[in-house]
Design an enzyme around this catalytic site. Structure first.
Site, PDB file in Angstrom:
ATOM      1  N   GLY A  90      63.153  31.244  35.480  1.00  0.00           N
ATOM      2  CA  GLY A  90      62.282  30.525  34.560  1.00  0.00           C
ATOM      3  C   GLY A  90      61.711  29.289  35.234  1.00  0.00           C
ATOM      4  CB  SER A  91      60.442  26.135  33.821  1.00  0.00           C
ATOM      5  OG  SER A  91      59.425  26.750  33.048  1.00  0.00           O
ATOM      6  CB  THR A  92      65.102  26.266  37.366  1.00  0.00           C
ATOM      7  OG1 THR A  92      65.213  27.676  37.600  1.00  0.00           O
ATOM      8  CG2 THR A  92      65.807  25.903  36.068  1.00  0.00           C
ATOM      9  CG  PHE A  93      60.536  29.645  41.228  1.00  0.00           C
ATOM     10  CD1 PHE A  93      61.429  30.134  42.160  1.00  0.00           C
ATOM     11  CD2 PHE A  93      59.180  29.643  41.540  1.00  0.00           C
ATOM     12  CE1 PHE A  93      60.976  30.616  43.392  1.00  0.00           C
ATOM     13  CE2 PHE A  93      58.721  30.126  42.756  1.00  0.00           C
ATOM     14  CZ  PHE A  93      59.628  30.611  43.687  1.00  0.00           C
ATOM     15  CE  LYS A  94      56.932  25.819  35.002  1.00  0.00           C
ATOM     16  NZ  LYS A  94      56.859  25.420  33.585  1.00  0.00           N
TER      17      LYS A  94
END
Length: 492
Positions: A219-223
């Protein structure tokens, strides 16, 4: 003697000779290989009756696996005082096989490793009972207990890993649901098989170490990866640079429109927002656009620097590969940049994201075994600290650190409920993630973070399967682990 009988006699003689040669070869040249084969119960009985298997202890002295005298035909019984909470660490030692640290350090624990030969000779001369080596793992018992208790209280499948970002030492490694390794340490073969089959048939898969073997969309932790790639590729970009942040982003060559969570506007809704604001609010349209501008190969290269796509990572326990799969189109690249598409990570990988940023851009190799000591307390081996990679420069790491702090400390950040005021002055920096599955109640929740912000001592990665939002399911667990560990260091 007729011809047919002669042929049969010759064939039998040849087979007998071949069998004789094979037996002598195995006994003369392959005894070690035979002894180490899984399922060799004779080797197990010999090991259990020859030496007392060594203990496994945490870095703060808590025994999590040990042996005691047995009244049966096998001299020693393996037991696990804290059972399920430490099962992902210890693994099990059965009549036929081992897992976890029990497997990784089997030769030392069993006392059969060549490095213990001198100690065994001394024990023989002095008349002392020979014991296997003691394995000290890097786990901090307070952090581990907090991790497992928090997972169990939530009651959803998931994993937690905590790292010392400065050294790579694994401070906690918990998985839920779990199991009691003692069920597989029984000496009754039929009972062992029955217990094993029951665990294998359990639909909750308690034998799976989700901390190392479970892979989930980040999810957005990959940002963190996407931001690191942007700041690396574009040195003129700062955290205050305005970037395209539309409320909707129409993806090229498709009719699909990318939205922010619940259709929210990013920043002030003007279509432009400072990078740090877009990161704190986790604007999907912003990072989908950034991902397409950077390109899949650039994202892939940065993901690999953070440890993804590595099939050879061990701690020394085997670790499932976290994957960044090269998308076939710009539209799919947008999804991959926000941790969707085919991106998958382990909870360990989540912790590695935060650890690299916390350690000024240097990612230390994670390790679980601190040292091994013989029965006389002499050190047999210890694990040296080593650098795994340098994903980003200290300058880029500092920028991402500030953005991760904004996630938790900015009033509009996705994890603002854990700001310093709420946590008694403790400043945590992190990134939430919610991996969409199409059903909100089934979304996977993720959180990666480090603390304290000014002098990071711990980095934590949490993934909860079907947990929903990262801030509500995964972040509270990470905060509990952080507090428990920092308390052992004298921090309130």
């Amino acid at each position: 003697m007729n011809r047919a009988l002669r042929r049969i006699s010759i064939a039998v003689l040849v087979m007998f000779l071949l069998l004789l040669i094979n037996v002598n070869y195995l006994q003369g040249f392959e005894p070690a290989s035979l002894a180490s084969k899984p399922g060799n119960s004779r080797a197990f009985y010999a090991a259990q009756n020859q030496y007392e298997r060594g203990s496994i202890v945490t870095s703060d002295g808590v025994t999590i696996a040990a042996s005691m005298p047995s009244s049966g035909s096998i001299k020693y019984q393996r037991y696990y005082p804290l059972g399920p909470a430490y099962a992902p660490v210890t693994g099990y030692d059965t009549l036929f096989s081992q897992t976890g640290v029990e497997a990784a350090e089997n030769s030392l624990l069993s006392g059969n490793d060549s490095s213990l030969d001198v100690r065994k000779v001394i024990d023989l001369i002095t008349g002392k009972t020979t014991k296997g080596a003691t394995v000290e793992v890097t786990i901090n018992s307070k952090a581990q207990d907090a991790a497992y208790s928090a997972l169990a209280a939530l009651g959803k499948p998931g994993g937690v890993v905590a790292l010392n970002p400065k050294t790579g030492a694994i401070l906690a490694m918990a998985s839920y649901p779990s199991y009691n390794p003692a069920l597989l340490a029984v000496h009754d073969g039929p009972q062992l098989i029955k217990n094993d089959n029951q665990l294998l048939a359990d639909k909750t898969q308690p034998l799976v170490n989700r901390a190392l073997q479970g892979t989930y969309p980040p999810g957005s932790t990959f940002k963190i990866v996407t931001s690191s790639a942007l700041l690396t590729q574009s040195p003129s970009t700062t955290i205050n640079t305005n970037v395209d942040s539309p409320t909707q982003l129409t993806l090229p060559q498709t009719t699909h429109v990318l939205h922010n969570d619940q259709g929210e506007a990013c920043g002030d809704g003007s279509g432009q927002a400072p990078l740090i604001t877009a990161f704190a609010q986790s604007c999907d349209t912003t990072f989908g656009k950034i991902g397409m501008d950077l390109g899949a190969s650039t994202l892939n290269a940065m993901a690999e620097k953070f440890g993804m796509n590595d099939p050879n990572l061990t701690i020394p326990l085997p670790v499932a590969q976290s994957n960044y799969v090269l998308p076939a189109s710009l539209a799919l690249t947008a999804f991959s940049a926000i941790g969707q598409f085919s991106d998958t990570v382990t909870p360990l990988q989540e912790a590695m994201f935060a650890a690299a940023i916390a350690n000024n851009g240097t990612l230390m190799k994670p390790y679980l075994v601190q040292q091994v000591t013989a029965s006389d307390l002499s050190t047999v081996q210890s694990t040296p600290q080593s650098v795994l990679s340098q994903p980003v420069t200290p300058s880029v790491a500092n920028s991402v650190r500030q953005m991760m702090r904004a996630v938790v400390q900015d009033p509009n950040g996705t994890a603002a409920i854990f700001n310093a005021q709420a946590e008694g002055g403790l400043v945590i920096a992190g990134k939430t993630g919610t991996a969409e599955t199409g059903v909100v109640s089934l979304n996977d929740a993720a959180f990666t973070c480090f603390a304290p912000y000014g002098n990071p001592e711990i980095a934590v990665g949490v993934i909860i399967q079907g947990g929903g939002y990262g801030a509500s399911a995964a972040a509270p667990i990470a905060v509990q682990v952080i507090k428990a560990y920092l308390k052992t260091l004298g921090n309130p």
